[in-house]
Design a protein around this motif. Sequence first.
Motif, PDB file in Angstrom:
ATOM      1  N   LEU A   1     -46.007  75.206  89.203  1.00  0.00           N
ATOM      2  CA  LEU A   1     -44.976  76.238  89.096  1.00  0.00           C
ATOM      3  C   LEU A   1     -45.023  77.203  90.276  1.00  0.00           C
ATOM      4  O   LEU A   1     -44.568  78.341  90.179  1.00  0.00           O
ATOM      5  CB  LEU A   1     -45.142  77.010  87.784  1.00  0.00           C
ATOM      6  CG  LEU A   1     -45.024  76.172  86.512  1.00  0.00           C
ATOM      7  CD1 LEU A   1     -45.309  77.022  85.280  1.00  0.00           C
ATOM      8  CD2 LEU A   1     -43.632  75.542  86.414  1.00  0.00           C
ATOM      9  N   TRP A   2     -45.573  76.767  91.380  1.00  0.00           N
ATOM     10  CA  TRP A   2     -45.688  77.575  92.586  1.00  0.00           C
ATOM     11  C   TRP A   2     -45.715  76.629  93.784  1.00  0.00           C
ATOM     12  O   TRP A   2     -45.318  75.481  93.666  1.00  0.00           O
ATOM     13  CB  TRP A   2     -46.961  78.448  92.523  1.00  0.00           C
ATOM     14  CG  TRP A   2     -48.126  77.738  91.933  1.00  0.00           C
ATOM     15  CD1 TRP A   2     -48.976  76.857  92.546  1.00  0.00           C
ATOM     16  CD2 TRP A   2     -48.562  77.816  90.568  1.00  0.00           C
ATOM     17  NE1 TRP A   2     -49.909  76.380  91.668  1.00  0.00           N
ATOM     18  CE2 TRP A   2     -49.683  76.960  90.442  1.00  0.00           C
ATOM     19  CE3 TRP A   2     -48.122  78.528  89.442  1.00  0.00           C
ATOM     20  CZ2 TRP A   2     -50.362  76.798  89.242  1.00  0.00           C
ATOM     21  CZ3 TRP A   2     -48.800  78.351  88.252  1.00  0.00           C
ATOM     22  CH2 TRP A   2     -49.907  77.508  88.145  1.00  0.00           C
ATOM     23  N   HIS A   3     -46.132  77.139  94.952  1.00  0.00           N
ATOM     24  CA  HIS A   3     -46.150  76.334  96.187  1.00  0.00           C
ATOM     25  C   HIS A   3     -44.744  75.827  96.533  1.00  0.00           C
ATOM     26  O   HIS A   3     -44.548  74.703  96.984  1.00  0.00           O
ATOM     27  CB  HIS A   3     -47.118  75.152  96.051  1.00  0.00           C
ATOM     28  CG  HIS A   3     -47.641  74.655  97.361  1.00  0.00           C
ATOM     29  ND1 HIS A   3     -46.822  74.170  98.355  1.00  0.00           N
ATOM     30  CD2 HIS A   3     -48.895  74.578  97.849  1.00  0.00           C
ATOM     31  CE1 HIS A   3     -47.540  73.810  99.395  1.00  0.00           C
ATOM     32  NE2 HIS A   3     -48.811  74.055  99.125  1.00  0.00           N
ATOM     33  N   ALA A   4     -43.760  76.694  96.304  1.00  0.00           N
ATOM     34  CA  ALA A   4     -42.364  76.294  96.520  1.00  0.00           C
ATOM     35  C   ALA A   4     -41.817  76.730  97.875  1.00  0.00           C
ATOM     36  O   ALA A   4     -40.644  76.481  98.164  1.00  0.00           O
ATOM     37  CB  ALA A   4     -41.490  76.873  95.410  1.00  0.00           C
ATOM     38  N   HIS A   5     -42.631  77.349  98.719  1.00  0.00           N
ATOM     39  CA  HIS A   5     -42.093  77.854  99.981  1.00  0.00           C
ATOM     40  C   HIS A   5     -41.446  76.787 100.863  1.00  0.00           C
ATOM     41  O   HIS A   5     -40.498  77.088 101.592  1.00  0.00           O
ATOM     42  CB  HIS A   5     -43.156  78.637 100.765  1.00  0.00           C
ATOM     43  CG  HIS A   5     -44.351  77.847 101.170  1.00  0.00           C
ATOM     44  ND1 HIS A   5     -44.375  77.078 102.314  1.00  0.00           N
ATOM     45  CD2 HIS A   5     -45.571  77.719 100.598  1.00  0.00           C
ATOM     46  CE1 HIS A   5     -45.564  76.507 102.430  1.00  0.00           C
ATOM     47  NE2 HIS A   5     -46.307  76.871 101.389  1.00  0.00           N
TER      48      HIS A   5
ATOM     49  N   VAL B   1     -30.225  68.359  98.949  1.00  0.00           N
ATOM     50  CA  VAL B   1     -30.723  69.135 100.081  1.00  0.00           C
ATOM     51  C   VAL B   1     -32.233  69.298  99.950  1.00  0.00           C
ATOM     52  O   VAL B   1     -32.809  69.080  98.879  1.00  0.00           O
ATOM     53  CB  VAL B   1     -30.056  70.527 100.146  1.00  0.00           C
ATOM     54  CG1 VAL B   1     -28.573  70.400 100.476  1.00  0.00           C
ATOM     55  CG2 VAL B   1     -30.250  71.300  98.838  1.00  0.00           C
ATOM     56  N   SER B   2     -32.871  69.677 101.046  1.00  0.00           N
ATOM     57  CA  SER B   2     -34.315  69.874 101.036  1.00  0.00           C
ATOM     58  C   SER B   2     -34.693  71.340 100.887  1.00  0.00           C
ATOM     59  O   SER B   2     -35.859  71.650 100.628  1.00  0.00           O
ATOM     60  CB  SER B   2     -34.935  69.324 102.319  1.00  0.00           C
ATOM     61  OG  SER B   2     -34.391  69.972 103.453  1.00  0.00           O
ATOM     62  N   GLN B   3     -33.713  72.254 101.061  1.00  0.00           N
ATOM     63  CA  GLN B   3     -33.982  73.679 100.934  1.00  0.00           C
ATOM     64  C   GLN B   3     -32.797  74.403 100.298  1.00  0.00           C
ATOM     65  O   GLN B   3     -31.664  73.922 100.360  1.00  0.00           O
ATOM     66  CB  GLN B   3     -34.267  74.313 102.303  1.00  0.00           C
ATOM     67  CG  GLN B   3     -35.612  73.955 102.895  1.00  0.00           C
ATOM     68  CD  GLN B   3     -35.911  74.808 104.117  1.00  0.00           C
ATOM     69  OE1 GLN B   3     -35.078  74.967 105.001  1.00  0.00           O
ATOM     70  NE2 GLN B   3     -37.102  75.371 104.161  1.00  0.00           N
ATOM     71  N   ILE B   4     -33.115  75.561  99.722  1.00  0.00           N
ATOM     72  CA  ILE B   4     -32.091  76.450  99.169  1.00  0.00           C
ATOM     73  C   ILE B   4     -32.374  77.873  99.633  1.00  0.00           C
ATOM     74  O   ILE B   4     -33.429  78.166 100.214  1.00  0.00           O
ATOM     75  CB  ILE B   4     -32.073  76.432  97.630  1.00  0.00           C
ATOM     76  CG1 ILE B   4     -33.417  76.964  97.094  1.00  0.00           C
ATOM     77  CG2 ILE B   4     -31.758  75.055  97.088  1.00  0.00           C
ATOM     78  CD1 ILE B   4     -33.352  77.462  95.680  1.00  0.00           C
ATOM     79  N   ASN B   5     -31.433  78.775  99.362  1.00  0.00           N
ATOM     80  CA  ASN B   5     -31.679  80.208  99.463  1.00  0.00           C
ATOM     81  C   ASN B   5     -31.981  80.738  98.071  1.00  0.00           C
ATOM     82  O   ASN B   5     -31.415  80.259  97.084  1.00  0.00           O
ATOM     83  CB  ASN B   5     -30.452  80.928 100.022  1.00  0.00           C
ATOM     84  CG  ASN B   5     -30.124  80.500 101.436  1.00  0.00           C
ATOM     85  OD1 ASN B   5     -31.015  80.371 102.280  1.00  0.00           O
ATOM     86  ND2 ASN B   5     -28.848  80.268 101.707  1.00  0.00           N
TER      87      ASN B   5
ATOM     88  N   LYS C   1     -35.213  72.983  91.260  1.00  0.00           N
ATOM     89  CA  LYS C   1     -35.299  71.529  91.439  1.00  0.00           C
ATOM     90  C   LYS C   1     -33.993  70.831  91.058  1.00  0.00           C
ATOM     91  O   LYS C   1     -33.591  69.859  91.707  1.00  0.00           O
ATOM     92  CB  LYS C   1     -36.483  70.986  90.649  1.00  0.00           C
ATOM     93  CG  LYS C   1     -37.817  71.376  91.295  1.00  0.00           C
ATOM     94  CD  LYS C   1     -39.026  70.907  90.535  1.00  0.00           C
ATOM     95  CE  LYS C   1     -40.298  71.282  91.284  1.00  0.00           C
ATOM     96  NZ  LYS C   1     -41.533  70.981  90.519  1.00  0.00           N
ATOM     97  N   GLN C   2     -33.327  71.340  90.033  1.00  0.00           N
ATOM     98  CA  GLN C   2     -32.020  70.778  89.680  1.00  0.00           C
ATOM     99  C   GLN C   2     -31.006  71.018  90.793  1.00  0.00           C
ATOM    100  O   GLN C   2     -30.181  70.141  91.098  1.00  0.00           O
ATOM    101  CB  GLN C   2     -31.517  71.405  88.379  1.00  0.00           C
ATOM    102  CG  GLN C   2     -32.259  70.936  87.143  1.00  0.00           C
ATOM    103  CD  GLN C   2     -31.845  71.688  85.884  1.00  0.00           C
ATOM    104  OE1 GLN C   2     -31.183  72.730  85.950  1.00  0.00           O
ATOM    105  NE2 GLN C   2     -32.226  71.164  84.726  1.00  0.00           N
TER     106      GLN C   2
END
Length: 233
Positions: free
Chosen positions: A107-111, A71-75, A63-64
């Motif tokens: 702490l989940w549902h991060a897809h 951005v809305s996504q990372i790798n 999140k940081q």
Amino acid sequence: MPLPTVIMPGYLEGARAYRPMEQLLQKLGFPTVTVPLRKRDWLPTVGGRSMVPILRQLDRTVKQTLQQYNVSQINLIGHSAGGWIARIYLGEKPYTIHGDVRSTAGLWHAHPYIATLVTLGTPHVSQERWTKRNLDFVKINYPGAFHPQVRYICVAGKAIYGARRPGSWLAYSSYQLTCGRGDSWGDGITPIEAAHLEGAENLVIEAVLHSPRSRGIWYGSPTVVQSWVSYLA
């Protein structure tokens, strides 16, 4: 600019061991940060206990990073156990099997935040009594490359053949505990068959050892990174 990348360390390993890989990715143009774990941060998880303390740090780092780069996504790169912990993090089902956290912990549902998940030498299955409960949660709820919008890249090393002889006993024992067969190829800790997922882009790289502290090359060595870094683009 390429998406920023977060590195999730392996079991009982601190962030310091991943600095060379982090710096290499930055030089290649990928903004990269490692989850700031210390070895002692893993102590509450020993013996097959809950990974919630680790998930908290992973979630905070992701999140940081999203906020820092707007951005809305990372790798996400997960080494060893970091790969299956990342799969818990991506998933939608509350990880409450140890009774130490509420289903609303977040702490989940991060897809939705993850464009690509790269796992490096991750044992995606295990028959070892201490890890089986956690890994069964992942395997049953999120089989294979579960989230269709996430690109899964699973990298396995082919360096040591497990055998009942000096120099190969550790590999044999580790492979047997992981997949039930000691006479297999792998990176010295994780056998190839356990490091791959159905539906993922599965890679095998010759002569790659498991640990960042290995005397030979490992997944984060410059020549090896070149084999999988293009998937982050």
